[in-house]
Design a protein around this motif. Structure first.
Motif, PDB file in Angstrom:
ATOM      1  N   ASN A   1      -0.857   7.031  -0.144  1.00 41.10           N
ATOM      2  CA  ASN A   1      -0.776   6.210   1.043  1.00 41.10           C
ATOM      3  C   ASN A   1      -1.790   5.455   1.544  1.00 41.10           C
ATOM      4  OD1 ASN A   1       1.722   7.598   2.233  1.00 41.10           O
ATOM      5  ND2 ASN A   1       0.465   9.362   2.063  1.00 41.10           N
ATOM      6  N   PRO A   2      -2.037   4.199   0.701  1.00 41.46           N
ATOM      7  CA  PRO A   2      -3.137   3.420   0.851  1.00 41.46           C
ATOM      8  C   PRO A   2      -3.365   2.890   2.097  1.00 41.46           C
ATOM      9  CG  PRO A   2      -1.197   2.034  -0.265  1.00 41.46           C
ATOM     10  CD  PRO A   2      -0.879   3.579  -0.096  1.00 41.46           C
ATOM     11  N   PRO A   3      -4.671   2.428   2.531  1.00 44.22           N
ATOM     12  CA  PRO A   3      -4.987   1.939   3.690  1.00 44.22           C
ATOM     13  C   PRO A   3      -4.487   0.360   3.819  1.00 44.22           C
ATOM     14  CG  PRO A   3      -6.969   2.918   2.909  1.00 44.22           C
ATOM     15  CD  PRO A   3      -5.923   3.160   1.745  1.00 44.22           C
ATOM     16  N   SER A   4      -4.474   0.045   4.644  1.00 44.86           N
ATOM     17  CA  SER A   4      -4.456  -1.584   4.956  1.00 44.86           C
ATOM     18  C   SER A   4      -5.689  -2.104   4.312  1.00 44.86           C
ATOM     19  CB  SER A   4      -4.134  -1.882   6.430  1.00 44.86           C
ATOM     20  OG  SER A   4      -2.947  -1.589   6.838  1.00 44.86           O
ATOM     21  N   LEU A   5      -5.687  -3.536   3.845  1.00 44.59           N
ATOM     22  CA  LEU A   5      -6.906  -3.839   3.032  1.00 44.59           C
ATOM     23  C   LEU A   5      -6.882  -5.601   3.547  1.00 44.59           C
ATOM     24  CD1 LEU A   5      -9.196  -3.841   0.931  1.00 44.59           C
ATOM     25  CD2 LEU A   5      -7.313  -4.310  -0.684  1.00 44.59           C
ATOM     26  N   VAL A   6      -8.090  -5.780   3.812  1.00 49.18           N
ATOM     27  CA  VAL A   6      -8.385  -7.220   4.089  1.00 49.18           C
ATOM     28  C   VAL A   6      -9.723  -7.816   3.489  1.00 49.18           C
ATOM     29  CG1 VAL A   6      -9.509  -6.899   6.330  1.00 49.18           C
ATOM     30  CG2 VAL A   6      -8.565  -9.109   5.526  1.00 49.18           C
ATOM     31  N   VAL A   7      -9.629  -8.593   2.526  1.00 49.40           N
ATOM     32  CA  VAL A   7     -10.825  -8.960   1.826  1.00 49.40           C
ATOM     33  C   VAL A   7     -11.210 -10.607   2.120  1.00 49.40           C
ATOM     34  CG1 VAL A   7     -12.179  -9.545  -0.500  1.00 49.40           C
ATOM     35  CG2 VAL A   7     -10.581  -7.584  -0.085  1.00 49.40           C
ATOM     36  N   THR A   8     -12.189 -11.173   2.626  1.00 44.09           N
ATOM     37  CA  THR A   8     -12.537 -12.478   2.794  1.00 44.09           C
ATOM     38  C   THR A   8     -13.725 -13.082   2.063  1.00 44.09           C
ATOM     39  OG1 THR A   8     -14.044 -12.128   4.701  1.00 44.09           O
ATOM     40  CG2 THR A   8     -11.640 -12.161   5.187  1.00 44.09           C
ATOM     41  N   ASP A   9     -13.508 -14.361   1.748  1.00 45.49           N
ATOM     42  CA  ASP A   9     -14.688 -14.906   1.119  1.00 45.49           C
ATOM     43  C   ASP A   9     -14.971 -16.475   1.421  1.00 45.49           C
ATOM     44  OD1 ASP A   9     -16.275 -15.419  -0.910  1.00 45.49           O
ATOM     45  OD2 ASP A   9     -14.892 -15.860  -2.247  1.00 45.49           O
ATOM     46  N   SER A  10     -16.103 -16.629   1.867  1.00 44.55           N
ATOM     47  CA  SER A  10     -16.426 -18.158   2.436  1.00 44.55           C
ATOM     48  C   SER A  10     -17.170 -18.843   1.510  1.00 44.55           C
ATOM     49  CB  SER A  10     -16.954 -18.197   3.637  1.00 44.55           C
ATOM     50  OG  SER A  10     -18.425 -17.428   3.665  1.00 44.55           O
ATOM     51  N   GLN A  11     -17.624 -18.116   0.253  1.00 43.38           N
ATOM     52  CA  GLN A  11     -18.278 -18.928  -0.463  1.00 43.38           C
ATOM     53  C   GLN A  11     -17.641 -19.224  -1.858  1.00 43.38           C
ATOM     54  OE1 GLN A  11     -21.582 -19.460   0.810  1.00 43.38           O
ATOM     55  NE2 GLN A  11     -20.632 -18.513   2.832  1.00 43.38           N
ATOM     56  N   ARG A  12     -16.847 -18.555  -2.361  1.00 38.52           N
ATOM     57  CA  ARG A  12     -16.206 -18.947  -3.385  1.00 38.52           C
ATOM     58  C   ARG A  12     -16.839 -19.073  -4.897  1.00 38.52           C
ATOM     59  NH1 ARG A  12     -11.207 -22.339  -1.618  1.00 38.52           N
ATOM     60  NH2 ARG A  12     -12.761 -23.798  -1.290  1.00 38.52           N
TER      61      ARG A  12
END
Length: 324
Positions: free
Chosen positions: A248-259
């Motif tokens: 039952n995987p958690p919700s996930l968010v990954v952000t990246d402003s530098q790329r």
């Protein structure tokens, strides 16, 4: 890498801030525009307070408008605390060799002239002592989906000064486990949480992404602006695979402003996911522009204001994510 200390060795690939890139003669590219000194910017309308932690480390508050609004149509804001002058710490980190030291230090009272026995491990990762734009985008995701955040346990990887940790708590999280490798960063995070009255919800703890330890149990995982280099990006990809492989995987968010070059971990992650399920939908980045973000000048005294194109990948959030 086999030696998890290798993730500290990104001296030339960790020019995260526009001012750092300018210092090292990097081209900004199209994603960074309108860079200017913010001595007369909107940040001036927020009162900035000074304090010291441990009675000796000068720190400065920063109000971070998140661009989302509550039911009273008031813009949500977090107030975090940063090192007042991180330049000495970062310059010292750049000028010292990587060693086989065993612990990330506090980064306190360190300057480029601190001496020959200084090591990067003793200084610790210095980049988490100020706010980075990816935390704003992650906070927006949390607030827009606050019905999914309410009464849940949120895990923040590389929590830094705590923008997204505070946002999660304000969105109704039952508990926020805010992790980082740098103890000084966690002190800043804890100080801010206490000032905001959120310390009963936010729990700061040391966690090394490169360790063999499993991630703490949670309902939601957030990783904002932690893709400093290809080593960290690869490890984040492996941690995402760990998350998505759970029953039952958690919700996930990954952000990246530098790329940075070499930090797009999605291709490798998608290949791993497809090897288990050939019908799985590939994860994709979604891009947006955060306008007029004001943040620390890092190597200069004044704040800087700029627009930044930021990318995000999310799953488990319904219509706002990569879900079917």
């Amino acid at each position: 890498p086999k030696d998890h200390k290798q993730h500290l060795d990104y001296k030339d690939n960790c020019m995260m801030h526009p001012l750092l890139r300018k210092r090292k003669n990097y081209l900004f590219g199209k994603r960074l525009t309108s860079i200017k000194s913010s001595s007369s910017s909107s940040q001036q309308k927020y009162k900035r307070e000074r304090a010291k932690i441990n009675g000796r480390i000068p720190i400065l508050s920063r109000t971070v408008p998140l661009g989302v609004f509550n039911e009273e149509e008031e813009e949500l804001k977090t107030i975090v605390w940063e090192m007042e002058d991180p330049s000495d710490l970062i310059e010292a980190w750049w000028s010292t060799p990587q060693s086989l030291g065993t612990s990330a230090g506090f980064g306190c009272g360190i300057s480029p002239s601190s001496g020959p026995n200084l090591s990067r491990e003793k200084i610790g990762d210095p980049f988490g002592v100020v706010m980075w734009p990816g935390s704003i985008l992650a906070s927006q995701q949390l607030w827009k989906n606050r019905e999914l955040v309410k009464d849940k346990v949120v895990l923040v990887l590389g929590a830094g000064v705590g923008v997204e940790a505070q946002a999660a708590a304000m969105a109704g999280a039952k508990k926020v486990i805010a992790t980082d490798i740098n103890k000084l960063t966690l002190r800043l995070l804890k100080f801010g949480a206490e000032k905001m009255g959120l310390d009963g919800i936010i729990e700061g703890t040391v966690f090394d992404l490169f360790s063999s330890d499993p991630l703490p149990k949670c309902d939601i995982v957030v990783a904002a602006d932690v893709l400093y280099n290809e080593y960290l990006a690869t490890q984040i990809g492996l941690r995402c695979h760990e998350i998505l492989s759970l029953k039952n995987p958690p919700s996930l968010v990954v952000t990246d402003s530098q790329r940075f070059h070499g930090t797009d971990f999605l291709q490798a992650l998608n290949e791993r996911l497809r090897s288990k399920d050939g019908k799985v939908k590939p994860l994709e980045w979604k891009e947006c522009t955060l306008e007029q973000v004001t943040s620390s000048g890092v190597l200069v005294k004044e704040d800087q204001t700029y627009d930044v194109k930021t990318r995000m990948v999310s799953i488990g959030w319904g219509d706002s994510s990569n879900d079917d």
